[in-house]
Design a protein around this motif. Structure first.
Motif, PDB file in Angstrom:
ATOM      1  N   GLN A  96       0.445  -1.249  -0.008  1.00  0.00           N
ATOM      2  CA  GLN A  96       0.434   0.201   0.040  1.00  0.00           C
ATOM      3  C   GLN A  96       0.590   1.297   0.296  1.00  0.00           C
ATOM      4  OE1 GLN A  96      -2.839  -0.532   3.701  1.00  0.00           O
ATOM      5  NE2 GLN A  96      -4.205  -0.691   2.455  1.00  0.00           N
ATOM      6  N   ARG A  97       2.143   1.088   0.518  1.00  0.00           N
ATOM      7  CA  ARG A  97       2.812   2.108   1.085  1.00  0.00           C
ATOM      8  C   ARG A  97       3.373   2.685  -0.390  1.00  0.00           C
ATOM      9  NH1 ARG A  97       6.832   1.198   5.484  1.00  0.00           N
ATOM     10  NH2 ARG A  97       4.574   1.778   7.338  1.00  0.00           N
ATOM     11  N   ILE A  98       3.881   1.571  -1.697  1.00  0.00           N
ATOM     12  CA  ILE A  98       4.898   1.788  -2.789  1.00  0.00           C
ATOM     13  C   ILE A  98       3.257   2.299  -3.739  1.00  0.00           C
ATOM     14  CG2 ILE A  98       5.212   0.358  -4.075  1.00  0.00           C
ATOM     15  CD1 ILE A  98       6.807  -1.396  -2.155  1.00  0.00           C
ATOM     16  N   ASP A  99       2.508   1.796  -3.826  1.00  0.00           N
ATOM     17  CA  ASP A  99       1.327   2.280  -4.189  1.00  0.00           C
ATOM     18  C   ASP A  99       1.057   3.973  -4.074  1.00  0.00           C
ATOM     19  OD1 ASP A  99       1.072  -0.103  -5.285  1.00  0.00           O
ATOM     20  OD2 ASP A  99      -0.702  -0.831  -4.586  1.00  0.00           O
ATOM     21  N   ALA A 100       1.052   4.565  -2.563  1.00  0.00           N
ATOM     22  CA  ALA A 100       1.102   5.694  -2.339  1.00  0.00           C
ATOM     23  C   ALA A 100       2.298   6.970  -3.210  1.00  0.00           C
ATOM     24  CB  ALA A 100       0.485   6.039  -0.818  1.00  0.00           C
ATOM     25  N   PHE A 101       3.109   6.001  -3.150  1.00  0.00           N
ATOM     26  CA  PHE A 101       4.261   6.512  -3.492  1.00  0.00           C
ATOM     27  C   PHE A 101       4.396   6.839  -5.453  1.00  0.00           C
ATOM     28  CE2 PHE A 101       8.598   5.284  -6.317  1.00  0.00           C
ATOM     29  CZ  PHE A 101       9.321   7.296  -5.049  1.00  0.00           C
TER      30      PHE A 101
END
Length: 289
Positions: free
Chosen positions: A161-166
């Motif tokens: 999820q953090r990667i997608d938000a990046f």
């Protein structure tokens, strides 16, 4: 003088001007100005010698310095800094070391200008918090609960999820680079191969399932970076693929990346001098395929 004669002379002058311009000597080529942006993967913390703010961990042997020497650029503006995230491209970065306040590093975009001809960027690890996740996975207990369970509890992969938000943050950064350096070639690197499939516990104190989860997260981040680079007129450079056989599980003389306890002068879970030099070579090959 007759109007026709005047026109003919003017046309001849224009033709001569064009001929002079087209036969300008090769030495009149554009002055090369290289700006290096990014985080600790690019800055090379603890690799001798230190240059710039101490807390940035910027080395004279990081990939930017090696690449600049290979390309014989006229000017290198290396503003890479440990701990940098996408927000530090346009905002100052607070610097501290061992709890000591060391002031601020200017926004990295301050180094960009209309005369910039090449930009390299390595960013995203701190936005996602990958080093912190990896440190939390270290264990010498072979029966420990895999840290993957924590990060994927409830069927939701929090790191993913953090990667997608990046992704949209990187898109904004790439747009900002093109705006400030409209004539520059922009190169974005991924992150390396930190640990081979299955890991190498206890040499690197992370369970096999967690080693695969951690490198899988790095690979997902690389895929995201590549996708955003393609969408925003930038060249993506893969450094993970060429790193096969040079991960933290290998012998000290073969490693490009250090493990939890470095065997070379480099920060834990970061490239060593050998890695930075090889990254420079990989980037150079992508510039001149």
């Amino acid at each position: 003088m007759a109007r026709g004669t005047t026109a003919a002379l003017a046309a001849g002058a224009l033709a001569l001007t064009g001929l002079v311009a087209s036969t300008a000597p090769a030495g009149a080529a554009e002055r090369q100005v290289y700006v290096a942006l990014g985080d600790s993967m690019a800055s090379g913390p603890l690799i001798p010698d230190i240059t710039g703010p101490l807390a940035c961990g910027r080395s004279t042997n990081n990939y930017a310095h090696v690449l600049a020497a290979q390309l014989h650029v006229a000017e290198l503006r290396d503003v890479t800094c440990s701990g940098a995230a996408t927000g530090h491209m346009t905002s100052p970065q607070h610097l501290s070391l061992a709890g000591v306040d060391l002031g601020e590093a200017p926004p990295q975009f301050d180094a960009l200008s209309a005369d910039t001809t090449l930009v390299t960027l390595t960013i995203g690890g701190n936005d996602v918090g990958l080093v912190g996740v990896a440190k939390g996975c270290a264990t010498l207990n072979p029966f420990a609960t895999p840290c993957k369970d924590k990060w994927t509890s409830g069927g939701v992969d929090q790191v993913a999820q953090r990667i997608d938000a990046f992704a949209p943050k990187l898109a904004t950064v790439l747009t900002g680079i093109h705006t400030r350096a409209p004539h520059a070639r922009v190169v974005v690197t991924g992150y390396g191969l930190y640990i081979k499939p299955g890991g190498c516990w206890p040499y690197q104190p992370v369970l096999g399932v967690d080693a695969d989860y951690l490198q899988g997260s790095v690979n997902r981040l690389n895929t995201t970076i590549a996708s955003q680079a393609a969408a925003h007129n930038a060249t993506y450079v893969d450094v993970a693929g060429p790193s096969t056989g040079h991960d933290a599980c290998q012998a000290p003389s073969a490693k490009w990346l250090e493990g939890y306890i470095p065997t070379d002068l480099a920060a834990p879970l970061h490239p060593n001098r050998r890695g930075e030099a090889n990254y420079a070579d990989i980037i150079a090959r992508n510039l001149h395929p």
